[in-house]
Design a protein around this motif. Structure first.
Motif, PDB file in Angstrom:
ATOM      1  N   TYR A 125       0.887  -1.156   0.000  1.00 11.59           N
ATOM      2  CA  TYR A 125       0.000   0.000   0.000  1.00 11.59           C
ATOM      3  C   TYR A 125       0.927   1.208   0.000  1.00 11.59           C
ATOM      4  O   TYR A 125       1.626   1.462   0.981  1.00 11.59           O
ATOM      5  CB  TYR A 125      -0.916  -0.023   1.227  1.00 11.59           C
ATOM      6  CG  TYR A 125      -2.109   0.921   1.215  1.00 11.59           C
ATOM      7  CD1 TYR A 125      -2.180   1.999   0.336  1.00 11.59           C
ATOM      8  CD2 TYR A 125      -3.164   0.731   2.090  1.00 11.59           C
ATOM      9  CE1 TYR A 125      -3.282   2.852   0.335  1.00 11.59           C
ATOM     10  CE2 TYR A 125      -4.263   1.576   2.099  1.00 11.59           C
ATOM     11  CZ  TYR A 125      -4.310   2.636   1.217  1.00 11.59           C
ATOM     12  OH  TYR A 125      -5.393   3.484   1.230  1.00 11.59           O
ATOM     13  N   HIS A 128       0.404   7.117   1.732  1.00 12.93           N
ATOM     14  CA  HIS A 128      -0.912   7.770   1.684  1.00 12.93           C
ATOM     15  C   HIS A 128      -1.239   8.353   3.052  1.00 12.93           C
ATOM     16  O   HIS A 128      -0.584   8.035   4.039  1.00 12.93           O
ATOM     17  CB  HIS A 128      -2.000   6.752   1.282  1.00 12.93           C
ATOM     18  CG  HIS A 128      -2.198   5.665   2.285  1.00 12.93           C
ATOM     19  ND1 HIS A 128      -1.348   4.575   2.395  1.00 12.93           N
ATOM     20  CD2 HIS A 128      -3.125   5.495   3.267  1.00 12.93           C
ATOM     21  CE1 HIS A 128      -1.755   3.795   3.374  1.00 12.93           C
ATOM     22  NE2 HIS A 128      -2.839   4.338   3.939  1.00 12.93           N
ATOM     23  N   ASP A 130      -4.721   8.702   5.668  1.00 11.26           N
ATOM     24  CA  ASP A 130      -5.992   7.996   5.807  1.00 11.26           C
ATOM     25  C   ASP A 130      -7.221   8.904   5.726  1.00 11.26           C
ATOM     26  O   ASP A 130      -8.312   8.429   5.438  1.00 11.26           O
ATOM     27  CB  ASP A 130      -6.044   7.244   7.142  1.00 11.26           C
ATOM     28  CG  ASP A 130      -5.201   5.983   7.112  1.00 11.26           C
ATOM     29  OD1 ASP A 130      -4.831   5.531   6.005  1.00 11.26           O
ATOM     30  OD2 ASP A 130      -4.913   5.448   8.190  1.00 11.26           O
ATOM     31  N   HIS A 189       1.876   7.299   5.493  1.00 14.17           N
ATOM     32  CA  HIS A 189       2.461   5.992   5.834  1.00 14.17           C
ATOM     33  C   HIS A 189       2.320   5.071   4.639  1.00 14.17           C
ATOM     34  O   HIS A 189       1.550   5.356   3.712  1.00 14.17           O
ATOM     35  CB  HIS A 189       1.787   5.395   7.074  1.00 14.17           C
ATOM     36  CG  HIS A 189       0.292   5.326   6.957  1.00 14.17           C
ATOM     37  ND1 HIS A 189      -0.512   6.433   7.123  1.00 14.17           N
ATOM     38  CD2 HIS A 189      -0.552   4.305   6.670  1.00 14.17           C
ATOM     39  CE1 HIS A 189      -1.780   6.088   6.956  1.00 14.17           C
ATOM     40  NE2 HIS A 189      -1.829   4.783   6.664  1.00 14.17           N
TER      41      HIS A 189
HETATM   42 MN    MN Z   1      -3.493   3.822   5.912  1.00 11.63          MN
END
Ligand code: MN
Ligand code: OGA
Length: 219
Positions: A125, A128, A130, A189
């Protein structure tokens, strides 16, 4: 698995105090052995009973913006509800944390949502934040790891950047019981690719953004 978990996870109120202290001083909190032992084991057991086709490809954005983008993330998720005993215990634990933080930090946290996530080998991932763009309702993020005996060479670390400019970040090994909590808008993160299947729970506390036209959060 049980034999590896004989160490006590400590009393929840100690962890709640530590999280609230860390959030106040740095905005994030990393806690190896962060939740009660029995709850960690029960969540692992629940995870083992979720079939492959109950997991759904994760998306990005929300409602009209919702889309799937394999270049950003390629994990699969399963939302946690209060339909199982373990789901209820997890949600209760998170709710008590919410009450503690509202009392001590006056965060005004209102609702909570969380899902199991499965990252197959090489899944990731990318960096980004949240909180949804243009919406300030995701205030606090929580991540719990459910990987027993994770090895350094397995990779799959969470990298938590201390601010938008930070390029180094703090590395977190996704070992069973490690609990990470951080302010959703402040900390970019990412999840690095792992060599093996990687399991976590990701959750978010939101404030109430309802107005006369829209109930938000919806539940
Ligand atoms: Mn996240
Ligand atoms: C997320 C996320 C981190 C992790 O789902 O938004 O950042 O380590 N997860 O699983």
């Amino acid at each position: 698995m049980t034999s590896l978990l004989t160490a006590s996870f400590g009393c929840s109120s100690d962890v709640y105090h530590k999280i609230s202290h860390d959030l106040k001083t740095t905005g994030y909190s990393i806690n190896p052995l962060g939740i009660p032992n029995e709850l960690a084991i029960a969540l692992c057991e629940q995870l083992q009973n979720i079939t492959d086709n109950q997991f759904n490809a994760a998306g990005i954005g929300r409602d009209d913006d919702f889309g799937k983008n394999d270049n950003i993330r390629n994990d699969e998720i399963y939302w946690i509800s209060g339909n199982s005993q373990t789901g209820i215990q997890w949600l209760d634990w998170c709710n008590e944390l919410k009450e503690h933080l509202n009392k001590h930090l006056l965060l005004g946290l209102f609702s909570f949502e969380s899902h199991f996530a499965h990252y197959p080998p090489n899944a990731f991932y990318k960096r980004h934040v949240d909180a949804f763009q243009g919406e300030k309702n995701r205030i606090l993020s929580i991540v719990l790891y459910l990987n027993c005996n994770w090895k350094k060479h397995d990779g799959g670390e969470l990298v938590l950047y201390e601010n938008k400019e930070d390029m180094n970040g703090v590395m977190v090994t996704p070992e069973l019981g490690t609990l990470v909590v951080f302010l959703s808008e402040e900390f970019p993160h990412e999840v690095l690719p792992a060599r093996t299947d990687r399991y976590s729970i990701a959750g978010w506390y939101r404030v109430n953004c309802s107005n006369e036209n829209r109930v938000d959060p919806p539940n």
